[in-house]
Design a protein around this motif. Sequence first.
Motif, short mmCIF file in Angstrom:
data_model
loop_
_atom_site.label_atom_id
_atom_site.label_comp_id
_atom_site.label_asym_id
_atom_site.label_seq_id
_atom_site.Cartn_x
_atom_site.Cartn_y
_atom_site.Cartn_z
N GLU A 163 13.37 6.61 18.85
CA GLU A 163 12.63 6.89 20.08
C GLU A 163 11.55 5.84 20.32
OE1 GLU A 163 10.02 10.58 21.91
OE2 GLU A 163 10.30 10.44 19.76
N ALA A 164 10.76 5.58 19.31
CA ALA A 164 9.75 4.53 19.40
C ALA A 164 10.34 3.30 18.72
CB ALA A 164 8.48 4.95 18.68
N ASP A 165 9.71 2.18 18.94
CA ASP A 165 10.20 0.97 18.29
C ASP A 165 9.85 1.02 16.81
OD1 ASP A 165 11.23 -0.14 20.58
OD2 ASP A 165 9.37 -1.14 21.13
N SER A 166 10.85 1.22 16.00
CA SER A 166 10.68 1.21 14.56
C SER A 166 10.29 -0.20 14.13
CB SER A 166 11.98 1.63 13.89
OG SER A 166 12.07 1.14 12.58
N PRO A 167 9.28 -0.34 13.26
CA PRO A 167 8.91 -1.68 12.81
C PRO A 167 10.09 -2.47 12.26
CG PRO A 167 7.25 -0.11 12.13
CD PRO A 167 8.39 0.69 12.70
N LEU A 197 5.47 -13.51 12.25
CA LEU A 197 4.33 -12.62 12.00
C LEU A 197 3.42 -12.51 13.22
CD1 LEU A 197 3.49 -13.66 8.33
CD2 LEU A 197 4.67 -11.60 9.12
N ALA A 198 3.30 -13.57 14.00
CA ALA A 198 2.44 -13.54 15.19
C ALA A 198 2.95 -12.56 16.23
CB ALA A 198 2.33 -14.94 15.79
N ARG A 199 4.27 -12.36 16.30
CA ARG A 199 4.85 -11.44 17.29
C ARG A 199 4.80 -9.99 16.85
NH1 ARG A 199 10.46 -13.91 19.05
NH2 ARG A 199 10.50 -12.00 20.26
N VAL A 246 2.59 -3.91 19.07
CA VAL A 246 4.01 -3.64 18.90
C VAL A 246 4.25 -2.57 17.83
CG1 VAL A 246 6.21 -4.66 18.17
CG2 VAL A 246 4.65 -5.95 19.62
N LEU A 247 3.51 -2.62 16.73
CA LEU A 247 3.83 -1.78 15.58
C LEU A 247 2.92 -0.56 15.41
CD1 LEU A 247 4.63 -4.56 12.97
CD2 LEU A 247 6.18 -3.33 14.46
N VAL A 248 1.65 -0.67 15.75
CA VAL A 248 0.71 0.41 15.44
C VAL A 248 0.36 1.26 16.65
CG1 VAL A 248 -1.58 0.94 14.53
CG2 VAL A 248 -0.25 -0.90 13.52
N LEU A 249 -0.04 0.65 17.73
CA LEU A 249 -0.52 1.40 18.89
C LEU A 249 0.50 2.39 19.47
CD1 LEU A 249 -2.71 -1.28 20.68
CD2 LEU A 249 -3.43 0.60 19.20
N PRO A 250 1.80 2.05 19.54
CA PRO A 250 2.75 3.05 20.03
C PRO A 250 2.79 4.31 19.16
CG PRO A 250 3.76 0.88 20.09
CD PRO A 250 2.45 0.73 19.36
N ARG A 251 2.61 4.15 17.85
CA ARG A 251 2.61 5.31 16.97
C ARG A 251 1.35 6.15 17.12
NH1 ARG A 251 5.34 1.83 16.40
NH2 ARG A 251 7.46 1.89 15.77
N ALA A 266 6.54 14.78 -0.95
CA ALA A 266 6.42 13.58 -1.78
C ALA A 266 6.16 13.94 -3.23
CB ALA A 266 5.33 12.66 -1.25
N ARG A 267 5.28 14.92 -3.44
CA ARG A 267 5.00 15.35 -4.82
C ARG A 267 6.22 15.94 -5.49
NH1 ARG A 267 -0.71 18.05 -3.53
NH2 ARG A 267 -1.95 16.17 -3.53
N LEU A 268 6.95 16.79 -4.74
CA LEU A 268 8.16 17.40 -5.29
C LEU A 268 9.21 16.35 -5.66
CD1 LEU A 268 8.58 20.50 -2.93
CD2 LEU A 268 7.91 20.52 -5.34
N GLN A 269 9.25 15.27 -4.87
CA GLN A 269 10.21 14.19 -5.13
C GLN A 269 9.69 13.19 -6.16
OE1 GLN A 269 13.34 14.02 -3.81
NE2 GLN A 269 12.86 16.05 -3.03
N GLY A 270 8.41 13.29 -6.50
CA GLY A 270 7.83 12.36 -7.46
C GLY A 270 7.62 10.96 -6.89
N ILE A 271 7.40 10.90 -5.58
CA ILE A 271 7.19 9.60 -4.94
C ILE A 271 5.82 9.59 -4.26
CG2 ILE A 271 9.62 9.07 -4.56
CD1 ILE A 271 9.35 10.12 -1.72
N GLY A 272 5.31 8.42 -4.03
CA GLY A 272 4.04 8.28 -3.33
C GLY A 272 4.26 8.26 -1.83
N LEU A 273 3.18 8.52 -1.10
CA LEU A 273 3.27 8.43 0.36
C LEU A 273 3.15 6.96 0.76
CD1 LEU A 273 1.02 11.43 1.44
CD2 LEU A 273 3.50 11.26 1.57
N GLY A 274 3.85 6.61 1.76
CA GLY A 274 3.79 5.24 2.23
C GLY A 274 4.72 5.07 3.39
N GLY A 275 4.75 3.87 3.94
CA GLY A 275 5.60 3.64 5.11
C GLY A 275 6.58 2.55 4.86
#
Length: 171
Positions: free
Chosen positions: A90-94, A116-118, A123-128, A162-171
Amino acid sequence: MPLLLTGALLSVLPFVLHWALWRVYLPRRQTRAIVLLALVVDAVSLLGLAWSQGTLAGAPGAPSPVVYAHLGLFMFAMLCAYVITYSALEADSPTLVMVQMLYEARPQGLEPEKFLARLGDDVLVLPRVRDLERDGMAEVRQGRYVLTPKGRSMAKGFTLFARLQGIGLGG
């Protein structure tokens, strides 16, 4: 096999309606609209199927209500998979934005500096951030972004998962 085929065919109905309706009207909260549309269409489909096969009337030889429970569960799983996929597109996935940029730059590619300049915040943060506000997950209070009760509930759910899966939060 007939049960799987029936479930797959019935799961296509909400998608087709979604595609047709979005051509006419784009709801403000698309994910919520997709879920409501699919739940209504799925319920009507299951009731119609049960009625047409005589299950609702208790006809001899009609499929058991358990068959419809299986179909409903399958259709709900398909809806969940569709909603997750739709929200990613739906939104532009990074990742998709980056892949598209590289695809368009073929075959010569992009220099790292230009690449990186584009990829700025526009593009990546404000739409979210706008999506969080639109969906009632976050709001600005006293000049700061804060989670709403709905956003806190979602954050708690992700943290627990995330805790149940034993993984950290992140993107």
